[in-house]
Design a protein around this motif. Structure first.
Motif, short mmCIF file in Angstrom:
data_model
loop_
_atom_site.label_atom_id
_atom_site.label_comp_id
_atom_site.label_asym_id
_atom_site.label_seq_id
_atom_site.Cartn_x
_atom_site.Cartn_y
_atom_site.Cartn_z
N GLU A 147 17.39 -0.54 3.54
CA GLU A 147 16.60 -0.53 2.32
C GLU A 147 15.33 0.30 2.48
O GLU A 147 14.83 0.87 1.51
N GLY A 148 14.83 0.38 3.72
CA GLY A 148 13.63 1.17 3.98
C GLY A 148 13.91 2.61 4.31
O GLY A 148 13.02 3.34 4.75
N SER A 149 15.18 3.02 4.11
CA SER A 149 15.58 4.42 4.39
C SER A 149 15.25 4.83 5.81
O SER A 149 14.83 5.96 6.07
N CYS A 150 15.42 3.90 6.74
CA CYS A 150 15.17 4.17 8.16
C CYS A 150 16.50 4.01 8.90
O CYS A 150 17.12 2.94 8.88
N VAL A 151 16.95 5.08 9.52
CA VAL A 151 18.26 5.08 10.18
C VAL A 151 18.14 4.47 11.57
O VAL A 151 17.33 4.93 12.38
N PRO A 152 18.94 3.44 11.88
CA PRO A 152 18.88 2.84 13.22
C PRO A 152 19.32 3.83 14.29
O PRO A 152 20.22 4.65 14.08
N THR A 153 18.69 3.76 15.42
CA THR A 153 19.05 4.60 16.56
C THR A 153 19.84 3.78 17.58
O THR A 153 19.91 2.55 17.48
N VAL A 154 20.38 4.47 18.56
CA VAL A 154 21.15 3.76 19.58
C VAL A 154 20.24 2.82 20.36
O VAL A 154 20.67 1.76 20.84
N GLY A 155 18.94 3.16 20.48
CA GLY A 155 18.00 2.29 21.17
C GLY A 155 17.84 0.95 20.46
O GLY A 155 17.81 -0.12 21.10
N VAL A 156 17.73 0.98 19.13
CA VAL A 156 17.62 -0.26 18.36
C VAL A 156 18.91 -1.07 18.46
O VAL A 156 18.89 -2.30 18.63
N TYR A 157 20.05 -0.39 18.34
CA TYR A 157 21.33 -1.09 18.48
C TYR A 157 21.46 -1.75 19.85
O TYR A 157 21.93 -2.89 19.96
N LYS B 272 0.83 -1.21 0.00
CA LYS B 272 0.00 0.00 0.00
C LYS B 272 0.86 1.26 0.00
O LYS B 272 0.36 2.37 0.21
N CYS B 273 2.18 1.07 -0.24
CA CYS B 273 3.13 2.20 -0.33
C CYS B 273 3.34 2.93 0.99
O CYS B 273 3.63 4.14 1.01
N PHE B 274 3.18 2.20 2.11
CA PHE B 274 3.52 2.76 3.41
C PHE B 274 4.87 2.19 3.84
O PHE B 274 5.13 0.99 3.70
N ARG B 275 5.72 3.04 4.39
CA ARG B 275 7.03 2.59 4.87
C ARG B 275 6.94 2.25 6.35
O ARG B 275 6.40 3.04 7.13
N PRO B 276 7.47 1.09 6.75
CA PRO B 276 7.49 0.77 8.19
C PRO B 276 8.26 1.83 8.97
O PRO B 276 9.29 2.33 8.52
N SER B 277 7.74 2.16 10.13
CA SER B 277 8.36 3.19 10.96
C SER B 277 9.45 2.60 11.84
O SER B 277 9.59 1.37 11.94
N LEU B 278 10.20 3.47 12.50
CA LEU B 278 11.25 3.04 13.42
C LEU B 278 10.67 2.17 14.53
O LEU B 278 11.28 1.18 14.94
N ASN B 279 9.48 2.53 15.04
CA ASN B 279 8.85 1.75 16.12
C ASN B 279 8.56 0.31 15.70
O ASN B 279 8.68 -0.61 16.50
N VAL C 212 17.73 -7.30 10.16
CA VAL C 212 16.73 -6.21 10.16
C VAL C 212 17.43 -4.86 10.19
O VAL C 212 17.09 -3.94 9.44
N ILE C 213 18.46 -4.74 11.05
CA ILE C 213 19.18 -3.47 11.18
C ILE C 213 20.04 -3.19 9.96
O ILE C 213 20.04 -2.08 9.42
N GLU C 214 20.78 -4.22 9.53
CA GLU C 214 21.79 -3.99 8.50
C GLU C 214 21.25 -4.03 7.07
O GLU C 214 21.90 -3.51 6.16
N VAL C 215 20.09 -4.63 6.89
CA VAL C 215 19.54 -4.74 5.52
C VAL C 215 18.18 -4.06 5.41
O VAL C 215 18.00 -3.10 4.65
N ASP C 216 17.21 -4.56 6.19
CA ASP C 216 15.83 -4.08 6.05
C ASP C 216 15.71 -2.58 6.32
O ASP C 216 15.05 -1.86 5.57
N MET C 217 16.32 -2.12 7.41
CA MET C 217 16.19 -0.71 7.76
C MET C 217 16.90 0.18 6.74
O MET C 217 16.41 1.27 6.40
#
Length: 498
Positions: free
Chosen positions: A360-370, A325-332, A353-358
């Motif tokens: 490719e989805g133009s979503c920058v990992p945060t220190v919380g995700v790391y 549906k052309c929605f990008r998954p959010s950081l949450n 998920v961090i190194e590929v999916d995020m």
């Protein structure tokens, strides 16, 4: 103590000076000395907050009490976050009564808003199963103007009651909210809906859902799908699939305000076949997403809820449909997915998920995700792999490893017996001016002694003492045992009997 005092001292400058001290006693000495060196200088709220945070993190309760008394005498304006932090320190030290006494003494301080301190104390009392005391605290303080918002505290009480299978009492609190001059929010409905369904009170849960239609769902919010799904899943589990389908139709029409053409395209008759409950639940979840107007809020709420329940396959299906549906998954969403994978020990997928999916989805990992994936790796004994994320974070703009990152890594390396690597990581941590806990030092020193690396162990012992931290007795035993085991006992000594 070599301190380069400025010609003119400001509270901001003093906060920086004491924050950079590795020894809490030195920081407190500088804090106290400032008033004598600068007669016109006065501490303000942020300075008190800094020194109390330093003393609290070092478990220096008596010194923190003295600073609190001094703050009362100065009558400087301070935020209630200062008291919230002190209450958490008391609770961590097993002195909850001291925290309660501090809260009750707030009228003696120049603090006009007690909301955060009130909610923190209430949360701690609920966590320690002191429900009667928490209820009494609420009754005594919920009517004053100092507590600005009551909805958070009421939600806390409802959540505690639901977790202890007293959703009937939580329902009474919900019904009394109007008399408290506050209105239930989405979290209130979500807490109570889950509690009623877990207790099997499906009739009351159904009435609660209907009340949502005219209270918080008047515009058809996509985020409400999680609450609707809770009831519909519970009805299916109870064998009431026909009733679930009937309520689903009303949800689509009144709750999500789905256009008529969208509702007509959904074949809900497939759900009436009670042979496969899981299949029916899957069709209902799909109807909740497809039946309403597609929105980022509905997809996000559904995916995050499914990940939190460990239903990775269903959550991934929601994300795939979301992308269509052309929605990008959010950081949450990514954060919830990484946490769910790590809980199941699937750390390789979490790293992907961090190194590929995020990426490719133009979503920058945060220190919380790391930090989530670093902890996941350490929990499954892959601390050597986890340490590589320090370099990855350093290379990423705007993402800096914090104190939690280093604590997770050092503890994980020590658990895996990699004490030399833990020593190097702790050294990097100190360079960043993050001071580790006493337990971290104790574990590392004992580990180095077990490897026969007495020199490094003594170096960390000296560092520990310089920070004003006292080693456990077991640390001294480890040092003595390690030194004695390497002593040259084969040397010849004179016979003292002669």
């Amino acid at each position: 103590m070599n301190i380069r005092w400025p010609r003119l001292l400001t509270p901001t400058h003093l906060s920086q000076i004491i924050r950079n001290q590795k020894n809490p006693s030195t920081a407190l000495q500088i804090f106290n000395e400032a008033k004598f060196k600068y007669p016109n200088y006065r501490h303000n709220g942020p300075v008190y907050a800094t020194i109390m945070d330093i003393l609290g993190n070092s478990d220096r309760i008596s010194e923190m009490k003295e600073v609190i008394d001094q703050m009362k005498e100065d009558s400087c304006e301070c935020k209630d976050s200062v008291f919230a932090s002190a209450i958490k320190t008391y609770a961590r030290a097993g002195l909850l009564d001291e925290g309660i006494s501090l809260f009750k003494s707030l009228p003696q301080f120049n603090c006009v808003n007690w909301t955060e301190a009130f909610n923190i104390l209430l949360r701690i009392m609920v966590k320690e199963s002191k429900l009667e005391n928490a209820h009494l605290l609420f009754l005594e303080n919920s009517y004053g103007w100092e507590v600005k918002s009551r909805i958070r505290s009421l939600n806390l009480l409802m959540d505690a009651l639901c977790r202890s299978n007293h959703s009937d009492l939580a329902l009474h609190i919900f019904q009394e909210m109007n008399y408290q001059c506050c209105h239930p929010d989405r979290e209130s409905y979500q807490i109570l809906m889950r509690g009623l369904c877990e207790d099997g009170r499906l009739n009351e849960a159904t009435h609660l859902l209907y009340s949502m239609f005219w209270r918080i769902s008047q515009k058809g919010s996509g985020a409400d799908v999680v609450i609707y799904r809770t009831l519909l899943d519970a009805l299916c589990d109870n064998g009431q699939i026909k009733e679930a389908v009937e309520i689903l139709s009303k949800v689509l029409r009144k709750g999500l305000k789905a256009p008529k053409q969208c509702r007509q395209r959904l074949d809900l008759n497939q759900c009436n076949n009670g042979e496969n409950i899981q299949s029916a639940k899957g069709l209902i979840n799909e109807a909740l997403i497809r039946g309403g107007v597609p929105s980022l809020a509905s997809y996000s709420a559904m995916a995050i809820d499914l990940y939190s329940e460990g239903k990775l396959g269903e959550a991934n299906h929601v994300i795939n449909e979301m992308r269509e549906k052309c929605f990008r998954p959010s950081l949450n969403i990514y954060e919830a997915k990484v946490a769910a994978l790590c809980r199941e020990g699937r750390t390789d997928e979490a790293m992907k998920v961090i190194e590929v999916d995020m990426m490719e989805g133009s979503c920058v990992p945060t220190v919380g995700v790391y930090n989530i994936v670093v902890k996941g790796l350490c929990d499954v004994g892959k601390s050597a792999l986890a340490i590589g994320y320090l370099d990855k974070m350093a290379r990423q703009v705007g993402c800096v490893a914090n104190k939690d990152t280093y604590n997770i890594l050092v503890d994980g390396l020590c658990r895996d017996g990699k004490f030399v690597e833990a020593s190097r990581t702790l050294e990097a941590m100190l360079i960043k001016l993050y001071w580790p806990s006493i337990d971290t030092y104790n574990t590392l020193i004992r580990g180095l002694c077990s490897m026969g690396r007495q020199y490094e162990a003594v170096m960390w012992l000296e560092e520990m003492v310089s920070e004003g931290k006292l080693p456990e007795l077991s640390v001294w035993y480890s040092l003595v045992s390690s030194v004695c085991s390497n002593a040259p006992w084969n040397m010849s000594y004179p016979d003292l009997r002669n």
